[in-house]
Design an enzyme around this catalytic site. Structure first.
Site, short mmCIF file in Angstrom:
data_model
loop_
_atom_site.label_atom_id
_atom_site.label_comp_id
_atom_site.label_asym_id
_atom_site.label_seq_id
_atom_site.Cartn_x
_atom_site.Cartn_y
_atom_site.Cartn_z
N HIS A 164 0.83 -1.22 0.00
CA HIS A 164 0.00 0.00 0.00
C HIS A 164 0.86 1.26 0.00
CE1 HIS A 164 -3.25 -2.78 1.23
NE2 HIS A 164 -2.32 -3.30 2.01
N SER A 285 14.50 21.72 -16.36
CA SER A 285 13.29 22.51 -16.57
C SER A 285 13.69 23.82 -17.21
CB SER A 285 12.62 22.76 -15.22
OG SER A 285 11.81 23.90 -15.29
N LYS A 291 15.72 21.90 -11.19
CA LYS A 291 15.06 20.64 -11.52
C LYS A 291 15.95 19.66 -12.29
CE LYS A 291 11.41 19.46 -10.79
NZ LYS A 291 10.13 19.74 -11.45
N GLU A 298 9.50 8.30 -16.90
CA GLU A 298 8.15 8.84 -17.08
C GLU A 298 7.60 8.54 -18.47
OE1 GLU A 298 7.32 12.88 -14.91
OE2 GLU A 298 9.42 12.84 -15.49
#
Ligand code: ARG
Length: 469
Positions: A164, A285, A291, A298
């Site tokens: 979980h 970024s 970043k 992804e």
């Protein structure tokens, strides 16, 4: 490559027609814009068919010779980009055959004896997909080796195991990686099985019923590296289940990759900070200078939708089709091509990136120290001291609740405090409350004990080495 859009009845079936094909219909029904991708396989299949026709006496040695030299030229024109693709020639098969006939004359017109585009395309797509399957098998093996190598180096690096997404029990990083390896091992075997069923030669089925010529189907099958001919002419031209199987294997593979991708994304976040992905696999970024984004995992995660979509497209395409060949099947090409390209790119990206990831062992260890990861070990300890498991579970639950309100961990409690929950607890309890004690105790096949993980990694690597010989 150039494309021409000549109007007029097709030279290939004009005999029966009294008017030219509508130009929109010509474009609508044509497939050469995408099926040219297997031009090399189409030529390979034609050579094998021609050799066989010559052997059984349908073509003379001279005709065979001119077909081969004509096909050499066609192949060269396609490679050089000078080949003219004609929309009224519809697909890769008729474009190549028509050009061959332009080059060599009468012999070219004989190539299609005892053959149809139906068995031709069923052969071409198998040849093309077989090569793609071999690449998938190699790339999965490369990724597995990278993962198992990393696991072997981290047999005793402790991290939290989750259920979980809550800290559950400590595991080793090597053990987690070997779970990924198991998933990929099954993926590999799915592609392997799929290849075996795919590797039968449909040539000779012709349009649907076979041919009246004395063909040798074993000869063409052998020449093209198939395990043998397909056994029913109708089925040979009608089914694309091998492509559906490939996409199903690909969908499961990329679904597995998406799970690994998700974990990599989580692990690189500041909140987890378990691993570092080398800069060359990340992007920055345009606005936030700090970043470093895990774009590769992804994107792999995102591409899963497209592969799963191709599987649905192929299943739906095949559903309810009456035997034998239907033009519907021309729609198998683009999903197959994109599925192959996407899944091969994703495995390749992972095979390059995952072994280069650097785990941060200290951060993993600290995370495992939170969340009462050794609570089950305490319950098991109480069972060994004679309590039934359900009672032990209750006792530990109370001890954890106490720690939550006191803001401490189980191992921070004094012995006398622990004994308030049950007086079978003795000084030896502290050995089992440590992370190292917890993982070392799960010492059976498939368990997370460093000893087991080392053995599992060694045998996984030996299995992978044996695969590539
Ligand atoms: N371009 C067709 C395909 O991809 C080849 C077979 C066409 N056969 C036919 N009878 N129209 O399936």
């Amino acid at each position: 490559m150039s494309d021409s859009n000549n109007q007029g009845t097709s030279d290939l079936w004009g005999g029966r027609f009294t008017e030219a094909t509508d130009s929109f219909v010509q474009r609508f029904t044509a497939s050469h814009t995408f099926d040219r991708q297997f031009a090399a396989e189409d030529i390979q299949g034609s050579r094998a068919h021609a050799d066989m026709l010559a052997k059984v006496g349908v073509l003379s040695p001279e005709e065979l010779e001119s077909i081969h030299s004509g096909l050499d030229q066609v192949a060269q024109e396609i490679i050089d980009g000078g080949f003219e693709w004609h929309t009224e020639r519809e697909d890769v098969h008729m474009n190549i055959e028509a050009r061959l006939t332009e080059i060599v004359g009468a012999a070219g017109k004989k190539l299609h004896t005892g053959r149809s585009r139906n068995d031709q395309v069923a052969t071409d797509i198998r040849l093309w997909l077989r090569t793609a399957t071999d690449t998938a098998l190699d790339e999965i093996t490369r990724l597995q080796k990278g993962i198992v190598g990393l696991a072997a180096a981290h047999t005793d690096t402790i991290m939290p195991g989750f259920t979980h997404l809550q800290v559950a029990q400590p595991v080793t990083f090597g053990h987690h990686l070997l779970a990924w390896n198991e998933m990929l091992d099954r993926d590999w075997s799915r592609f392997y099985d799929c290849r075996r069923r795919m590797n039968r030669c449909p040539l000779g089925a012709a349009a649907l019923a076979g041919t009246t010529f004395p063909i040798d189907r074993y000869m063409t099958a052998r020449a093209l590296g198939f395990d043998g001919p397909t056994l029913n002419s109708l089925d040979s031209v009608a089914d694309r289940d091998f492509a559906i199987e490939f996409c199903a294997a690909a969908a499961l593979l990329i679904t597995h990759l998406s799970r690994m991708a998700e974990e990599l994304v989580l692990w690189t976040s500041a909140q987890f900070d378990f691993i570092d992905i080398p800069d060359r696999f990340c992007t920055g970024s345009s606005i936030m200078p700090q970043k470093k984004n895990p774009d590769v995992p992804e994107l792999v995660r995102g591409k899963t939708g497209r592969v799963n979509g191709h599987l649905m497209a192929l299943l739906t395409l095949m559903k309810s089709q009456p035997l034998a060949y239907n033009k519907d099947n021309q729609e198998d090409k683009e999903p197959i091509f994109d599925c192959v390209q996407t899944v091969l790119d994703c495995v390749r990206a992972f095979a390059d990136m995952v072994p280069a990831c650097r785990p941060k062992a200290e951060n993993m260890r600290s995370a495992a120290l939170t969340g009462f990861a050794t609570a089950t070990d305490l319950a098991d300890y109480l069972v060994r001291k004679g309590l039934p498991f359900r009672d032990a579970h209750e006792v530990v639950g109370k001890a954890v609740a106490h720690c939550v309100s006191a803001g401490c961990n189980l191992e921070d409690l004094e012995l006398h405090t622990l004994r308030q929950f049950n007086d079978v607890i003795e000084g030896d309890v502290f050995d089992i409350l440590t992370l190292e004690g917890s993982v070392a105790a799960r010492d059976h096949i498939g368990g997370t004990a460093p000893r087991q993980v080392a053995t599992a990694a060694a045998s996984a690597m030996a299995h992978l080495e044996a695969r590539s010989v």
